[in-house]
Design a protein around this motif. Structure first.
Motif, short mmCIF file in Angstrom:
data_model
loop_
_atom_site.label_atom_id
_atom_site.label_comp_id
_atom_site.label_asym_id
_atom_site.label_seq_id
_atom_site.Cartn_x
_atom_site.Cartn_y
_atom_site.Cartn_z
N LYS A 248 2.39 -8.34 8.12
CA LYS A 248 2.10 -9.50 7.27
C LYS A 248 2.67 -9.34 5.87
O LYS A 248 3.27 -10.27 5.31
CB LYS A 248 0.58 -9.70 7.20
N ASP A 249 2.46 -8.16 5.27
CA ASP A 249 2.83 -7.96 3.86
C ASP A 249 4.24 -7.41 3.66
O ASP A 249 4.82 -7.54 2.59
CB ASP A 249 1.83 -7.02 3.18
N GLY A 250 4.77 -6.73 4.67
CA GLY A 250 6.12 -6.20 4.57
C GLY A 250 6.21 -4.77 4.07
O GLY A 250 7.21 -4.09 4.30
N TYR A 251 5.18 -4.29 3.36
CA TYR A 251 5.20 -2.91 2.85
C TYR A 251 3.79 -2.50 2.46
O TYR A 251 2.88 -3.34 2.32
CB TYR A 251 6.14 -2.78 1.64
N LEU A 252 3.62 -1.19 2.28
CA LEU A 252 2.39 -0.61 1.75
C LEU A 252 2.76 0.33 0.61
O LEU A 252 3.70 1.12 0.72
CB LEU A 252 1.64 0.18 2.83
N ASP A 253 2.01 0.25 -0.48
CA ASP A 253 2.24 1.12 -1.63
C ASP A 253 1.11 2.14 -1.76
O ASP A 253 -0.07 1.79 -1.66
CB ASP A 253 2.29 0.32 -2.93
N THR A 254 1.49 3.40 -2.00
CA THR A 254 0.53 4.43 -2.35
C THR A 254 0.87 4.96 -3.74
O THR A 254 1.98 4.78 -4.23
CB THR A 254 0.55 5.60 -1.34
N THR A 255 -0.10 5.63 -4.35
CA THR A 255 0.12 6.19 -5.68
C THR A 255 1.04 7.40 -5.61
O THR A 255 0.84 8.30 -4.78
CB THR A 255 -1.22 6.62 -6.30
#
Length: 268
Positions: A248-255
């Motif tokens: 759905k979002d295309g990517y995931l971000d982590t710190t």
């Protein structure tokens, strides 16, 4: 839905623009050696945000001014080779067993001896042997760094802070990593208590971006300290949920939590 033409006729067909979860899990089985995430980064499946400093440029002037040097946690020797010409006396340590032979093969042409290590507190090297110790993302004991450095010697480290990738633990319902409180202030205090003179510090948080679940699983299989009991089977349900979210979002971000310290062992 996409319209395609076949044999002069227009046909409707459903177009699959994403791999299945199972297909991505097959990609996650790609072999890994050394300490190089280039396979993910070259394909753009993982991207790491830029820092306001560059570790290569931080250490290079000291490398050029040193006669003896130690690279702690050399991985496969990838970074150390970039710093050549190296000081005449250069050693490297490595604690991850699969990397040791990789590092030896990569670094022996440059006269670098790779020392296998089991624990940070007892490194099999002579005291006051080095003008410079560099350390990129490797654990260390401040007391051993002190012992190994000559008076006036320099220690430069870039570390992953304890909040690095912490979102992965939350998303998968895993406990926080053992090192989750590790920070610039903690590291600085340890070095100061060992009587180091702190020359420079910097801390920054950017992000690491993952574009598919296979890249994320591949990454977690490597950084085993983040989720110590990680396996695809054990965490399949939350991984499948993340796969859906990625769709759905295309990517995931982590710190991406990083800090830098340069310290000197005083003369006398």
């Amino acid at each position: 839905m996409v319209i395609i033409r076949e044999g002069g006729q227009l046909l409707n067909n459903h177009y699959m623009d994403k791999l299945t979860f199972e297909q991505y899990m097959e990609l996650a089985k790609e072999s890994f050696s050394g300490w190089d995430f280039g396979w993910l980064e070259r394909t753009g499946r993982m991207a790491v945000g830029n820092l306001s400093w560059n570790y290569y440029n931080e250490v290079l002037p000291y490398v050029r001014a040193s006669k003896s040097m130690l690279d702690m946690g050399t991985g496969g020797g990838e970074f150390l080779r970039l710093l050549q010409p190296l000081p005449r006396i250069t050693y490297a340590t490595e604690g991850y067993l699969p990397n040791i032979e990789v590092a030896k093969a990569a670094l022996s042409p440059y006269g670098v001896e790779v020392i296998p290590v089991d624990e940070d507190e007892h490194l099999p090297l002579a005291s006051e042997q080095f003008d410079l110790i560099i350390n990129r993302h490797e654990s260390y004991a401040a007391s051993e760094v002190w012992r190994l450095l000559r008076p006036g010697g320099i220690f430069i480290t870039q570390q992953c802070g304890g909040q690095n990738d912490i979102e992965l633990n939350g998303w998968l319902g895993a406990p926080p990593p053992e090192h989750f409180q590790w920070s610039l202030s903690t590291a600085e205090d340890q070095l100061a208590k060992q009587s180091f003179e702190i020359l420079r510090t910097k801390a920054e948080a950017t992000h690491t971006r993952f574009f598919d679940i296979g890249a994320l699983v591949y990454y977690l299989n490597i950084i085993q300290w983040q989720i110590e009991d990680f396996s695809e089977a054990r965490y399949q349900k939350p991984l499948e949920a993340l796969h859906e979210r990625l769709g759905k979002d295309g990517y995931l971000d982590t710190t991406c939590d990083r800090f830098l310290i340069a310290a000197r062992k005083p003369m006398g």
